[in-house]
Design a protein around this motif. Structure first.
Motif, PDB file in Angstrom:
ATOM      1  N   ASN A 205      40.442  33.039  44.158  1.00 44.90           N
ATOM      2  CA  ASN A 205      40.692  34.482  44.146  1.00 44.90           C
ATOM      3  C   ASN A 205      40.560  35.032  42.736  1.00 44.90           C
ATOM      4  O   ASN A 205      40.524  34.281  41.759  1.00 44.90           O
ATOM      5  CB  ASN A 205      42.121  34.784  44.626  1.00 44.90           C
ATOM      6  N   GLU A 206      40.489  36.358  42.658  1.00 48.37           N
ATOM      7  CA  GLU A 206      40.756  37.047  41.407  1.00 48.37           C
ATOM      8  C   GLU A 206      42.021  37.875  41.628  1.00 48.37           C
ATOM      9  O   GLU A 206      42.256  38.378  42.735  1.00 48.37           O
ATOM     10  CB  GLU A 206      39.575  37.924  40.970  1.00 48.37           C
ATOM     11  N   VAL A 207      42.848  37.967  40.595  1.00 48.00           N
ATOM     12  CA  VAL A 207      44.145  38.630  40.714  1.00 48.00           C
ATOM     13  C   VAL A 207      44.255  39.696  39.640  1.00 48.00           C
ATOM     14  O   VAL A 207      44.024  39.421  38.450  1.00 48.00           O
ATOM     15  CB  VAL A 207      45.298  37.614  40.578  1.00 48.00           C
ATOM     16  N   PHE A 208      44.583  40.908  40.062  1.00 46.79           N
ATOM     17  CA  PHE A 208      44.760  42.026  39.133  1.00 46.79           C
ATOM     18  C   PHE A 208      46.252  42.341  39.028  1.00 46.79           C
ATOM     19  O   PHE A 208      46.952  42.432  40.042  1.00 46.79           O
ATOM     20  CB  PHE A 208      43.988  43.245  39.631  1.00 46.79           C
ATOM     21  N   LEU A 209      46.721  42.511  37.792  1.00 42.84           N
ATOM     22  CA  LEU A 209      48.119  42.824  37.536  1.00 42.84           C
ATOM     23  C   LEU A 209      48.202  44.206  36.896  1.00 42.84           C
ATOM     24  O   LEU A 209      47.661  44.425  35.799  1.00 42.84           O
ATOM     25  CB  LEU A 209      48.759  41.775  36.617  1.00 42.84           C
ATOM     26  N   ASP A 210      48.837  45.137  37.578  1.00 41.68           N
ATOM     27  CA  ASP A 210      48.901  46.528  37.144  1.00 41.68           C
ATOM     28  C   ASP A 210      50.365  46.933  36.977  1.00 41.68           C
ATOM     29  O   ASP A 210      51.064  47.211  37.948  1.00 41.68           O
ATOM     30  CB  ASP A 210      48.207  47.417  38.180  1.00 41.68           C
ATOM     31  N   ASP A 211      50.846  46.940  35.733  1.00 45.27           N
ATOM     32  CA  ASP A 211      52.250  47.267  35.437  1.00 45.27           C
ATOM     33  C   ASP A 211      53.214  46.422  36.252  1.00 45.27           C
ATOM     34  O   ASP A 211      54.153  46.931  36.871  1.00 45.27           O
ATOM     35  CB  ASP A 211      52.524  48.757  35.681  1.00 45.27           C
ATOM     36  N   VAL A 212      52.993  45.129  36.267  1.00 42.82           N
ATOM     37  CA  VAL A 212      53.847  44.196  37.008  1.00 42.82           C
ATOM     38  C   VAL A 212      55.072  43.877  36.163  1.00 42.82           C
ATOM     39  O   VAL A 212      54.953  43.438  35.012  1.00 42.82           O
ATOM     40  CB  VAL A 212      53.078  42.904  37.347  1.00 42.82           C
ATOM     41  N   HIS A 213      56.265  44.094  36.718  1.00 42.33           N
ATOM     42  CA  HIS A 213      57.501  43.836  35.985  1.00 42.33           C
ATOM     43  C   HIS A 213      57.988  42.417  36.257  1.00 42.33           C
ATOM     44  O   HIS A 213      58.114  42.003  37.404  1.00 42.33           O
ATOM     45  CB  HIS A 213      58.589  44.838  36.379  1.00 42.33           C
ATOM     46  N   ILE A 214      58.261  41.682  35.176  1.00 43.97           N
ATOM     47  CA  ILE A 214      58.769  40.317  35.281  1.00 43.97           C
ATOM     48  C   ILE A 214      60.081  40.229  34.501  1.00 43.97           C
ATOM     49  O   ILE A 214      60.103  40.529  33.301  1.00 43.97           O
ATOM     50  CB  ILE A 214      57.766  39.296  34.707  1.00 43.97           C
ATOM     51  N   PRO A 215      61.181  39.833  35.140  1.00 39.58           N
ATOM     52  CA  PRO A 215      62.445  39.674  34.406  1.00 39.58           C
ATOM     53  C   PRO A 215      62.307  38.611  33.326  1.00 39.58           C
ATOM     54  O   PRO A 215      61.579  37.633  33.487  1.00 39.58           O
ATOM     55  CB  PRO A 215      63.436  39.235  35.504  1.00 39.58           C
ATOM     56  N   ASP A 216      63.023  38.797  32.218  1.00 37.28           N
ATOM     57  CA  ASP A 216      62.961  37.812  31.139  1.00 37.28           C
ATOM     58  C   ASP A 216      63.523  36.468  31.579  1.00 37.28           C
ATOM     59  O   ASP A 216      63.173  35.425  30.996  1.00 37.28           O
ATOM     60  CB  ASP A 216      63.732  38.313  29.919  1.00 37.28           C
ATOM     61  N   SER A 217      64.350  36.455  32.621  1.00 38.35           N
ATOM     62  CA  SER A 217      64.887  35.190  33.139  1.00 38.35           C
ATOM     63  C   SER A 217      63.797  34.311  33.739  1.00 38.35           C
ATOM     64  O   SER A 217      64.012  33.121  33.971  1.00 38.35           O
ATOM     65  CB  SER A 217      65.961  35.464  34.197  1.00 38.35           C
TER      66      SER A 217
END
Length: 399
Positions: A205-217
């Motif tokens: 696949n190809e994966v696009f990330l658009d303003d994806v929020h990831i917790p610092d944990s």
């Protein structure tokens, strides 16, 4: 519940007895897969060298094939097929970098196959030069906001979790500005698009990330130390790609031996010699894999993983080239070009598809050229290749 191991290091007898008890209490042919693999995990047999309580027994890693063989002989799966990337690439990194609570949360559903994993490393402009990647992670409150594109992401369309490498500091040299995360693939802003492969399948696949929020944990390792964490993951990946031969004569060479036995009318002295040489190479690779398992029992795999990966990828291609030649005109035929066909097919043109799939083996997990560089620099201690971008901040490197 995890079986309490003996006070001394568990030996082969203990591992065998534990495995036979699990398959007796949970017959693989009639037990749902998640339940079976959950019992396997709870007994410490998923990764015998892992800590007790995290799918392991604190036993030597070399005992893992013994446990796996007992499971398969009872009708169970080869464990790594339950969650290919989870088992072969991710689990070791979780063990080394996640705290105990997070590791326990992630490892059991990984082991049962209930939560699949994928890898978000490579990019259109950063494949062999992975450290040159451009996907950006910026601080956002108690987490990170990520934007970018990844590619060649196997099984991303089926995955719940992903490991992600992103750039958090463009003002330092490329290897020092990366940070390693895990990301829930259900997070808003993630778009997965399948890619059709040479085989007709669409598991990449190809994966696009658009303003994806990831917790610092969900960060593994220190900010800016992602390259260190990623290298431990890549070592596991290369070992997994090259270490799939548990017993003599198994793996890709088994296909060649079976085909040879089925077509005595096509035997020639030249082909016989080629097959013999391939068998010797396969056995050399298997024994090298055994040595690497022992070396890696107490920690991350070392540069020997590159040797295993290089041996396996080039051997796999050579074996299926031999098979196609032995098949003659039949080797040019293929019965279906469907993206929905199973990857483990056993039909009349399975060898043809395996031949096509083998073209990727010298690319995935690091090209053969990269493997030779790693072996040369880290094993043979040869001088490093000259790099024009060494010491230059990433943002100043022409792209």
């Amino acid at each position: 519940m995890t079986t309490a191991p003996p006070s001394t290091t568990p030996d082969a007898t203990f591992v065998e007895e534990t495995a036979r008890r699990v398959v007796a209490e949970h017959p693989p042919t009639s037990t749902p897969l998640a339940e079976l693999m959950g019992a396997w995990y709870d007994a410490g047999l998923t990764w015998v060298h892992f800590p007790v309580g995290l799918g392991g027994l604190d036993a030597p890693r070399a005992l893992q094939p013994l446990a796996n063989r007992i499971l398969q002989e009872a009708g169970g799966p080869e464990p790594r097929t339950v969650n290919t990337i989870g088992y072969g690439i991710v689990a070791g990194t979780i063990r080394r970098y996640a705290d105990a609570e997070l590791a326990a949360r992630l490892l059991r559903p990984l082991a049962t196959g209930e939560e699949k994993w994928c890898q978000l490393f490579s990019e259109p402009g950063a494949g062999s030069d992975l450290a040159g990647l451009a996907t950006r992670a910026v601080r956002d409150g108690d987490g990170w906001r990520v934007n970018g594109q990844k590619v060649w992401n196997s099984l991303a369309h089926l995955s719940r979790w992903a490991i992600l490498l992103a750039r958090t500091d463009p003002d330092v040299p490329k290897h020092r500005g990366l940070t390693y995360f895990i990301v829930d693939m259900h997070t808003p802003g993630i778009d997965v698009r399948p890619l059709r492969q040479l085989t007709g399948r669409a598991s990449f696949n190809e994966v696009f990330l658009d303003d994806v929020h990831i917790p610092d944990s969900q960060r593994f390792g220190d900010v800016g130390a992602g390259w260190i964490v990623a290298n431990s993951t890549l070592g596991d990946e290369r070992t997994s790609l090259g270490d799939r031969v548990a017993t003599r004569g198994s793996g890709a060479i088994a296909d060649a031996l079976e085909l040879w036995a089925a077509h005595p009318e096509r035997h020639t002295a030249v082909l016989r010699e080629r097959l013999t040489r391939l068998w010797v190479r396969a056995e050399t690779q298997r024994l090298t894999g055994n040595r690497a398992r022992v070396t890696a029992s107490t920690g991350a795999v070392g540069p020997e993983s590159s040797i295993i990966k290089l041996l396996n990828s080039e051997l796999t291609q050579a074996v299926y080239e031999f098979c196609i030649e032995l098949l003659g005109p039949q080797g040019t035929l293929i019965d279906t070009y469907s993206p929905d066909a199973p990857d483990d097919e056993t039909g009349s043109t399975a060898l043809q598809r395996k031949f096509l799939r083998s073209r990727a083996t010298t690319l995935e997990g690091g090209t053969s050229e990269i493997m030779r560089n790693v072996i040369g620099e880290r094993v043979l201690k040869l001088p490093q290749e000259l790099r024009a971008d060494k010491g230059i901040p990433w943002k100043e490197i022409p792209r």
